[in-house]
Design an enzyme around this catalytic site. Structure first.
Site, PDB file in Angstrom:
ATOM      1  N   ARG A 102      -1.577  -9.708  13.820  1.00 19.52           N
ATOM      2  CA  ARG A 102      -1.816  -8.375  13.241  1.00 19.52           C
ATOM      3  C   ARG A 102      -2.797  -8.452  12.070  1.00 19.52           C
ATOM      4  O   ARG A 102      -3.651  -7.590  11.915  1.00 19.52           O
ATOM      5  CB  ARG A 102      -0.490  -7.754  12.764  1.00 19.52           C
ATOM      6  CG  ARG A 102       0.479  -7.443  13.888  1.00 19.52           C
ATOM      7  CD  ARG A 102       1.476  -6.359  13.506  1.00 19.52           C
ATOM      8  NE  ARG A 102       2.338  -6.674  12.381  1.00 19.52           N
ATOM      9  CZ  ARG A 102       3.526  -7.284  12.479  1.00 19.52           C
ATOM     10  NH1 ARG A 102       3.984  -7.661  13.651  1.00 19.52           N
ATOM     11  NH2 ARG A 102       4.253  -7.504  11.406  1.00 19.52           N
ATOM     12  N   ARG A 129      13.089  -8.201  12.376  1.00 18.82           N
ATOM     13  CA  ARG A 129      12.438  -7.702  13.587  1.00 18.82           C
ATOM     14  C   ARG A 129      11.780  -8.830  14.356  1.00 18.82           C
ATOM     15  O   ARG A 129      11.218  -9.742  13.769  1.00 18.82           O
ATOM     16  CB  ARG A 129      11.393  -6.643  13.228  1.00 18.82           C
ATOM     17  CG  ARG A 129      12.019  -5.369  12.733  1.00 18.82           C
ATOM     18  CD  ARG A 129      11.027  -4.251  12.637  1.00 18.82           C
ATOM     19  NE  ARG A 129       9.656  -4.733  12.692  1.00 18.82           N
ATOM     20  CZ  ARG A 129       8.594  -3.956  12.518  1.00 18.82           C
ATOM     21  NH1 ARG A 129       8.756  -2.684  12.271  1.00 18.82           N
ATOM     22  NH2 ARG A 129       7.381  -4.441  12.585  1.00 18.82           N
ATOM     23  N   ARG A 171      10.724 -10.454   5.660  1.00 19.04           N
ATOM     24  CA  ARG A 171      11.144  -9.060   5.628  1.00 19.04           C
ATOM     25  C   ARG A 171      12.359  -8.821   6.519  1.00 19.04           C
ATOM     26  O   ARG A 171      12.465  -9.365   7.616  1.00 19.04           O
ATOM     27  CB  ARG A 171       9.978  -8.183   6.069  1.00 19.04           C
ATOM     28  CG  ARG A 171      10.270  -6.709   6.010  1.00 19.04           C
ATOM     29  CD  ARG A 171       9.004  -5.939   6.147  1.00 19.04           C
ATOM     30  NE  ARG A 171       8.439  -6.060   7.490  1.00 19.04           N
ATOM     31  CZ  ARG A 171       7.487  -5.252   7.958  1.00 19.04           C
ATOM     32  NH1 ARG A 171       6.999  -4.306   7.194  1.00 19.04           N
ATOM     33  NH2 ARG A 171       7.024  -5.411   9.170  1.00 19.04           N
ATOM     34  N   ARG A 187     -10.479   4.345   9.791  1.00 19.09           N
ATOM     35  CA  ARG A 187     -10.286   2.992  10.291  1.00 19.09           C
ATOM     36  C   ARG A 187     -11.601   2.344  10.722  1.00 19.09           C
ATOM     37  O   ARG A 187     -11.665   1.143  10.888  1.00 19.09           O
ATOM     38  CB  ARG A 187      -9.345   2.998  11.498  1.00 19.09           C
ATOM     39  CG  ARG A 187      -7.898   3.089  11.146  1.00 19.09           C
ATOM     40  CD  ARG A 187      -7.038   2.497  12.249  1.00 19.09           C
ATOM     41  NE  ARG A 187      -5.648   2.889  12.083  1.00 19.09           N
ATOM     42  CZ  ARG A 187      -4.826   2.343  11.202  1.00 19.09           C
ATOM     43  NH1 ARG A 187      -5.243   1.360  10.441  1.00 19.09           N
ATOM     44  NH2 ARG A 187      -3.584   2.756  11.094  1.00 19.09           N
ATOM     45  N   LYS A 211       0.817  -1.214   0.000  1.00 20.07           N
ATOM     46  CA  LYS A 211       0.000   0.000   0.000  1.00 20.07           C
ATOM     47  C   LYS A 211       0.856   1.272   0.000  1.00 20.07           C
ATOM     48  O   LYS A 211       0.560   2.212  -0.729  1.00 20.07           O
ATOM     49  CB  LYS A 211      -0.923  -0.025   1.221  1.00 20.07           C
ATOM     50  CG  LYS A 211      -1.949   1.058   1.258  1.00 20.07           C
ATOM     51  CD  LYS A 211      -3.070   0.689   2.207  1.00 20.07           C
ATOM     52  CE  LYS A 211      -2.537   0.404   3.595  1.00 20.07           C
ATOM     53  NZ  LYS A 211      -2.789   1.521   4.531  1.00 20.07           N
TER      54      LYS A 211
END
Ligand code: ZN
Length: 222
Positions: free
Chosen positions: A173, A162, A130, A93, A17
């Protein structure tokens, strides 16, 4: 001259996005308005709602809708957005925020809410592979690692995996995103304002698809 656009972009984390917002922002010559960025800018500039946000942050309190909407409203009231439009990223949201958005943008409202759809399995794999620069935040992946070992191409910082990029926390998430966003997607759909665009593939192809869809639907409603 290419006409401006008034868009909301929705999409899972890892759907690309951010990249597509930047590209659409250049194509339509409209600002990319990311909630986090403009919140920080409003605090820095000490706008009316920026000051309120600062007080709330200092007190460790959650940001209520009226402050978030106020900050968006202040930003949408500037010359660039008035003249050309906007790409909203991270707002609204909730359906309550969506109603507020249509209120503050009345009478023109928005052209479309675009849902950038990438299958969950694909973003899960992307996010799990990632790697990110601990200093400047540049993203890498197993397929596109830094040129030299674990050293960032941009700033020379350390490129790390991470801790919250494990499959378990990514799934959490994504679940949260879906719970939050499903009603919002329905809300836009019921008002004839939703376009779903396949976000899977090379970023150039995805941009082409987005522009074609946005132009077609927008022309149809004008
Ligand atoms: Zn870096």
């Amino acid at each position: 001259m290419i006409p401006g656009a008034r868009l909301v972009l929705l999409g899972r984390q890892g759907a690309g996005k951010g990249t597509q917002c930047t590209r659409l922002s250049r194509h339509y010559v409209v600002p990319h308005i990311s909630t986090g960025d403009i919140l920080r800018a409003a605090v820095r500039e000490g706008t009316e709602f920026g000051k309120k946000a600062q007080e709330l942050m200092d007190a460790g309190e959650l940001m209520p809708d009226d402050v978030i909407v106020g900050i968006i409203d202040e930003r949408l009231d500037r010359d660039d957005t008035r003249a050309r439009g906007f790409i909203l990223d991270g707002f609204p949201r909730t359906t309550t925020q969506a109603e507020e958005l249509l209120r503050i943008t009345a009478p023109r409202g928005i052209d479309l809410a675009v849902n950038l759809e990438v299958p969950r399995g694909v973003v899960l794999k992307r996010l799990a592979s990632r790697r990110v620069c601990a200093d400047c935040g540049t993203n890498y992946s197993a397929e596109q690692p830094p040129k030299y070992g674990q050293t960032c191409d941009v700033c020379g910082g350390d490129v790390i995996h991470r801790e919250d990029d494990t499959e378990h926390s990514i799934n959490r998430r994504l679940d949260l995103y879906e719970r939050e966003t499903a009603p919002l997607i329905r809300w836009f759909e019921e008002r004839g304002l939703l376009a779903t665009v396949d976000g899977y593939g090379h970023p150039d192809e995805v941009t082409d698809r987005l522009v074609r869809t946005i132009d077609r639907l927008r022309d149809a409603t004008r």
